[in-house]
Design a protein around this motif. Structure first.
Motif, short mmCIF file in Angstrom:
data_model
loop_
_atom_site.label_atom_id
_atom_site.label_comp_id
_atom_site.label_asym_id
_atom_site.label_seq_id
_atom_site.Cartn_x
_atom_site.Cartn_y
_atom_site.Cartn_z
N HIS A 168 -12.69 12.14 -20.78
CA HIS A 168 -11.87 11.52 -19.75
C HIS A 168 -12.67 11.22 -18.48
O HIS A 168 -12.49 10.17 -17.86
CB HIS A 168 -10.69 12.45 -19.41
CG HIS A 168 -9.83 11.99 -18.28
ND1 HIS A 168 -8.94 10.93 -18.41
CD2 HIS A 168 -9.72 12.44 -16.99
CE1 HIS A 168 -8.32 10.75 -17.26
NE2 HIS A 168 -8.77 11.64 -16.39
N ASP A 169 -13.58 12.13 -18.11
CA ASP A 169 -14.28 11.98 -16.83
C ASP A 169 -15.71 11.44 -16.99
O ASP A 169 -16.42 11.32 -16.00
CB ASP A 169 -14.31 13.31 -16.07
CG ASP A 169 -14.96 14.44 -16.87
OD1 ASP A 169 -15.27 14.23 -18.06
OD2 ASP A 169 -15.13 15.54 -16.31
N THR A 170 -16.13 11.13 -18.21
CA THR A 170 -17.46 10.55 -18.42
C THR A 170 -17.36 9.41 -19.43
O THR A 170 -17.75 9.56 -20.59
CB THR A 170 -18.48 11.60 -18.89
OG1 THR A 170 -17.94 12.30 -20.02
CG2 THR A 170 -18.81 12.59 -17.80
N SER A 188 -10.42 18.41 -16.73
CA SER A 188 -11.24 17.28 -16.29
C SER A 188 -11.83 16.53 -17.48
O SER A 188 -11.88 15.30 -17.49
CB SER A 188 -12.37 17.78 -15.39
OG SER A 188 -11.86 18.41 -14.23
N GLY A 236 -8.41 15.17 -19.72
CA GLY A 236 -7.31 14.43 -19.11
C GLY A 236 -5.98 14.96 -19.59
O GLY A 236 -5.87 15.70 -20.57
#
Length: 554
Positions: A319-321, A419, A422
């Motif tokens: 989700h964050d990369t 994180s 998600g």
């Protein structure tokens, strides 16, 4: 009849559904001889009145890096509790390096870039602060490390920017493309070969320290997930150190050891036919060999990496990369062949599988192995099962496989999970209730020292499922206190075919038990982590007595 010990006036939870509770328990020659009315008329050498204190079976951690716990007690601690930011990390490394002899290694463990603003330590900064000493900083996931230039030089790499990663590994790069010092997954082997083997005496001392720690926290059994390998383990004679520790009277924890996959090799034609070509450890030794104190369990293999390190093999991007979905640690066909070969040669298999893509690859191999050579009750394991869909849960259940999730990850790493995954995928993380409701004997574990190994906070997380900041992590997967306790006792024994002699306080089984300050079944769920271990018995002998609790009772 005379017995060794009679425990009385206790609130005993046996985890045996046929006789779930008791007030008295008798012990002879390290075994439970009877409970309650079974003991009428017996005479005991020692009588222990516990004054109504709760008693449960000894805790059994199904995935506990026992040797690492002991050895890391003498390394620099960079866990978030001691190292809240990158500036503090550099200061602690500088001070620790200055306290070491010139030229000696600076070994540290436990840093988490998620708690350091998302930034890993940097090689060139470590060069400046280490005084010419080699530095190796192990990430708390144990799936990556940061090194300085001197560490690389000692490993034979004189030009850091010319390094290339092996299959199943990656190198950290700065924005200008230069090497940052970060070694991920199999890339760690570019340096770890010079740190091994760990000396036998140092390893024995580490095992003794870990056993003392386990007794203090009520752990009477553990499964060591990886010995003797290049990726996991301390050298080719790891098992010898466990035997020596036991012979010297230093080891009071029952241990099941998982050889790492590359410790196994061809042993030639064993006369078992073409389906079993002869592959394993010399003399044909395999899972189950040993005694009730030290035995060989499943063979361990890493299929992918770490969720918080964003290296676990996922079906879709983190989700964050964006653009990163992790990776397998082997070529997929090679991984499949290793898993099938281990199965057909009689091994129980424990595959580290965190991402949902890795889980599918492992399950395909397990299923293929069973089609080639059906083995009832093989109990192959998937270590962690960090992100699993409903369909994958069904496959694990129908295949008779054992998921091995970690409760303590929920509080200590849960915010990192949120994180990485998600909100849409967070409910798939470290599922437990879905397996229990389907009839799976779920084990309990921590993966210590990735996180702290105390069982009671882990039980707390299995029941409450909240991160350190209070985020709910898959609330529908929460267990009842009774289910969590069963997992941490009977379930962990079952996961290595050892429920016949431990895991419940049943006549005939090992006298492994823990005296607690309160009953996890009756306290409010949000207070389970506050329960203290007052005493620990292993094999009929009290190995821990907090504040003289037992001496006052005798």
């Amino acid at each position: 009849m005379r017995i060794d010990t009679l425990i009385e006036n206790a609130r005993i939870t046996t985890v045996d559904p046929s006789r779930p509770t008791a007030e008295r328990l008798g012990i002879l020659n390290g075994r439970i001889i009877g409970i309650d009315d079974d003991l009428d008329g017996v005479v005991a050498t020692d009588r222990v009145d516990l004054g109504g204190a709760p008693v449960v079976p000894g805790f059994n951690d199904a995935h506990f890096h026992f040797s690492m716990v002991g050895l890391e007690m003498v390394q620099l601690d960079l866990t978030p509790a001691t190292t809240p930011d990158l500036e503090t990390l550099y200061a602690r490394v500088r001070d620790f390096a200055g306290s070491r002899e010139e030229g000696s290694w600076v070994l540290a463990q436990g840093y988490d870039q998620n708690k350091l603003g998302g930034t890993h330590p940097d090689r060139e900064v470590l060069d400046r602060i280490a005084g010419g000493r080699p530095v190796y900083l192990l990430h708390n996931s144990h799936h990556m490390a940061v090194v300085n230039s001197e560490a690389l030089r000692r490993a034979g790499h004189t030009d850091p920017d010319q390094l290339t990663a092996p299959v199943g590994g990656e190198l950290g790069r700065r924005s200008d493309g230069t090497f940052s010092g970060l070694l991920q997954e199999q890339a760690m082997t570019l340096v770890t070969h010079v740190l091994r083997p760990v000396g036998q005496e140092a390893l024995v001392e580490g095992l003794a320290a870990a056993s003392r720690w386990c007794a203090q926290h009520g752990i009477t059994s553990a499964t060591e997930p990886g010995v003797g390998g290049t990726m996991i383990g301390h050298g080719p004679a790891d098992v010898r150190a466990y035997q020596v520790a036991r012979e010297r009277g230093l080891l009071h924890t029952r241990l099941t050891l998982m050889p790492y996959i590359d410790a196994l090799h061809s042993i030639g034609d064993i006369g078992a036919g073409p389906a079993q070509p002869g592959w394993g450890i010399d003399l044909g030794v395999r899972s189950g060999f040993g005694d009730e104190w030290v035995s060989l369990g499943p063979v361990k293999i890493m299929s992918d990496g770490s969720l918080i390190g964003r290296t676990a093999a996922m079906c879709c991007d983190y989700h964050d990369t964006p653009g990163n979905s992790g990776f397998l640690q082997w070529e997929q066909d090679d991984l499949h062949d290793l898993l099938v070969t281990a199965h057909v040669n009689g091994w129980q298999v424990a595959a580290h599988a965190i991402g949902d893509r890795a889980i599918d690859v492992v399950l395909d191999a397990f299923d293929d192995g069973q089609r080639i050579l059906p083995r009832p009750d093989a109990r192959h394991r998937l270590e962690h099962v960090a992100v699993a869909s409903d369909a994958q849960v069904d496959r694990i259940v129908s295949g008779g496989y054992i998921p091995v999730p970690q409760g303590r990850f929920i509080s200590e790493l849960g915010d990192g999970f949120a994180s990485a995954l998600g909100s849409e995928r967070l409910d798939l993380a470290y599922r437990m209730r879905s397996f229990v409701d389907a009839g799976v004997e779920l084990p309990g574990s921590t993966d210590a020292p990735v996180v702290s190994g105390e069982p009671l906070p882990s039980l707390h997380d299995m029941v409450n499922r909240r991160s350190a900041t209070g985020v709910s992590i898959g609330a529908r997967e929460a267990l009842t206190p009774a289910q969590a306790l069963r997992a941490y006792t009977h379930g962990s024994a079952h996961a290595v075919h050892e429920e016949r002699f431990k895991g419940t306080l049943t006549p005939g089984k090992a006298a492994d038990l823990v005296v607690l300050s309160d009953d996890p079944m009756s306290v409010p769920p949000d207070r389970i982590r506050d329960i203290e271990v007052r005493a620990t018995m292993v094999g009929g002998v009290f190995r821990h007595d907090a504040e003289g609790v037992l001496s006052a009772a005798l």
